[in-house]
Scaffold this motif. Structure first.
Motif, short mmCIF file in Angstrom:
data_model
loop_
_atom_site.label_atom_id
_atom_site.label_comp_id
_atom_site.label_asym_id
_atom_site.label_seq_id
_atom_site.Cartn_x
_atom_site.Cartn_y
_atom_site.Cartn_z
N VAL A 52 0.96 -1.20 0.17
CA VAL A 52 -0.27 -0.30 -0.02
C VAL A 52 0.98 0.90 -0.39
CG1 VAL A 52 -1.89 1.75 1.21
CG2 VAL A 52 -1.93 -1.12 1.39
N TYR A 55 1.60 5.09 0.71
CA TYR A 55 1.46 5.84 1.54
C TYR A 55 1.94 7.65 0.98
CZ TYR A 55 -1.76 3.53 3.87
OH TYR A 55 -2.78 2.20 4.62
N LYS A 65 -8.07 1.72 10.21
CA LYS A 65 -8.21 3.31 9.49
C LYS A 65 -7.34 3.28 8.33
CE LYS A 65 -12.32 4.41 12.13
NZ LYS A 65 -13.56 3.53 11.10
N THR A 66 -7.11 4.02 8.10
CA THR A 66 -5.97 4.63 7.19
C THR A 66 -5.57 5.60 7.95
OG1 THR A 66 -7.57 6.51 6.07
CG2 THR A 66 -6.92 4.05 4.78
N THR A 124 -1.32 5.83 9.07
CA THR A 124 -0.50 6.79 8.84
C THR A 124 0.09 7.30 10.65
OG1 THR A 124 -2.17 8.16 8.84
CG2 THR A 124 -1.06 7.42 6.69
N GLU A 169 0.07 9.96 3.71
CA GLU A 169 -1.68 10.48 3.41
C GLU A 169 -1.70 9.01 2.09
OE1 GLU A 169 -4.49 12.91 2.11
OE2 GLU A 169 -2.49 14.50 2.56
N TYR A 170 -2.33 8.14 2.32
CA TYR A 170 -3.30 7.17 2.41
C TYR A 170 -2.99 7.39 0.38
CZ TYR A 170 -5.42 3.55 -0.65
OH TYR A 170 -5.82 2.99 -1.28
#
Length: 97
Positions: free
Chosen positions: A18, A20, A47-48, A52, A60-61
Protein backbone atom coordinates in the motif's frame (compact mmCIF):
# COMPACT_ATOMS: atom_id res chain seq x y z
CA UNK A 1 11.57 7.88 -3.19
CA UNK A 2 9.46 10.30 -5.21
CA UNK A 3 6.13 9.28 -6.78
CA UNK A 4 7.44 9.66 -10.33
CA UNK A 5 10.41 7.40 -9.48
CA UNK A 6 8.10 4.78 -8.03
CA UNK A 7 6.02 4.75 -11.20
CA UNK A 8 9.16 4.09 -13.22
CA UNK A 9 9.62 0.84 -11.30
CA UNK A 10 6.03 0.00 -10.37
CA UNK A 11 6.29 -3.51 -11.83
CA UNK A 12 8.93 -4.33 -9.20
CA UNK A 13 6.68 -3.34 -6.28
CA UNK A 14 4.86 -6.10 -4.40
CA UNK A 15 1.21 -6.05 -5.45
CA UNK A 16 0.11 -6.43 -1.82
CA UNK A 17 1.86 -3.18 -0.86
CA UNK A 18 0.00 0.00 0.00
CA UNK A 19 1.40 3.39 -0.95
CA UNK A 20 1.33 6.41 1.30
CA UNK A 21 2.32 9.79 -0.10
CA UNK A 22 3.30 13.10 1.45
CA UNK A 23 1.63 16.23 0.09
CA UNK A 24 3.68 19.23 -1.05
CA UNK A 25 1.96 22.54 -0.28
CA UNK A 26 -1.28 20.64 0.30
CA UNK A 27 -1.18 18.75 -3.01
CA UNK A 28 0.02 15.40 -4.27
CA UNK A 29 2.76 15.88 -6.83
CA UNK A 30 5.07 13.78 -8.99
CA UNK A 31 7.77 15.00 -6.58
CA UNK A 32 5.87 13.87 -3.47
CA UNK A 33 7.71 11.49 -1.19
CA UNK A 34 6.32 7.94 -1.12
CA UNK A 35 6.51 5.22 1.48
CA UNK A 36 5.56 1.65 0.66
CA UNK A 37 4.03 -0.48 3.39
CA UNK A 38 3.34 -4.19 3.50
CA UNK A 39 0.60 -4.34 6.10
CA UNK A 40 -0.33 -7.34 8.22
CA UNK A 41 -3.87 -8.71 8.19
CA UNK A 42 -4.51 -6.88 11.44
CA UNK A 43 -3.13 -3.58 10.09
CA UNK A 44 -5.28 -3.87 6.98
CA UNK A 45 -8.30 -3.60 9.26
CA UNK A 46 -7.13 -0.28 10.71
CA UNK A 47 -8.53 3.00 9.42
CA UNK A 48 -6.11 4.76 7.07
CA UNK A 49 -5.41 7.54 9.58
CA UNK A 50 -4.45 4.92 12.17
CA UNK A 51 -1.92 3.42 9.77
CA UNK A 52 -0.39 6.81 9.02
CA UNK A 53 -0.27 7.82 12.68
CA UNK A 54 1.45 4.60 13.71
CA UNK A 55 3.58 3.68 10.69
CA UNK A 56 4.25 6.79 8.57
CA UNK A 57 3.36 10.12 10.20
CA UNK A 58 3.04 12.97 7.71
CA UNK A 59 1.95 10.70 4.89
CA UNK A 60 -1.53 10.00 3.53
CA UNK A 61 -3.06 6.88 2.07
CA UNK A 62 -2.66 6.99 -1.72
CA UNK A 63 -3.53 3.63 -3.29
CA UNK A 64 -2.72 -0.08 -3.33
CA UNK A 65 0.16 -1.11 -5.59
CA UNK A 66 -1.92 -3.58 -7.60
CA UNK A 67 -4.43 -0.82 -8.45
CA UNK A 68 -1.65 1.51 -9.55
CA UNK A 69 -0.26 -1.21 -11.81
CA UNK A 70 -3.68 -1.74 -13.38
CA UNK A 71 -4.19 2.01 -13.76
CA UNK A 72 -0.80 2.48 -15.44
CA UNK A 73 -1.58 -0.31 -17.91
CA UNK A 74 -4.98 1.21 -18.67
CA UNK A 75 -3.59 4.69 -19.43
CA UNK A 76 -0.39 3.63 -21.16
CA UNK A 77 -1.74 4.22 -24.67
CA UNK A 78 -3.58 7.46 -23.83
CA UNK A 79 -0.73 9.30 -22.09
CA UNK A 80 2.63 9.23 -23.87
CA UNK A 81 4.93 10.33 -21.05
CA UNK A 82 5.47 9.14 -17.52
CA UNK A 83 4.82 12.68 -16.26
CA UNK A 84 1.39 12.75 -17.93
CA UNK A 85 0.56 9.30 -16.53
CA UNK A 86 1.62 10.46 -13.07
CA UNK A 87 -0.53 13.59 -13.35
CA UNK A 88 -3.50 11.47 -14.45
CA UNK A 89 -2.96 9.05 -11.54
CA UNK A 90 -2.89 11.92 -9.06
CA UNK A 91 -6.08 13.34 -10.57
CA UNK A 92 -7.72 9.94 -10.31
CA UNK A 93 -6.70 9.49 -6.66
CA UNK A 94 -7.87 12.97 -5.67
CA UNK A 95 -11.13 13.16 -7.63
CA UNK A 96 -12.26 9.70 -8.70
CA UNK A 97 -11.00 7.00 -6.35
Amino acid sequence: MKLIELLTNIEKIDEESVLYVKRIDGEFSSESEVTILNLTEEELEWKTFEVTEKKCPGFEYFMEAFLIKEFMEDVSSQYPTLEKKCDRLIHYVVFDA
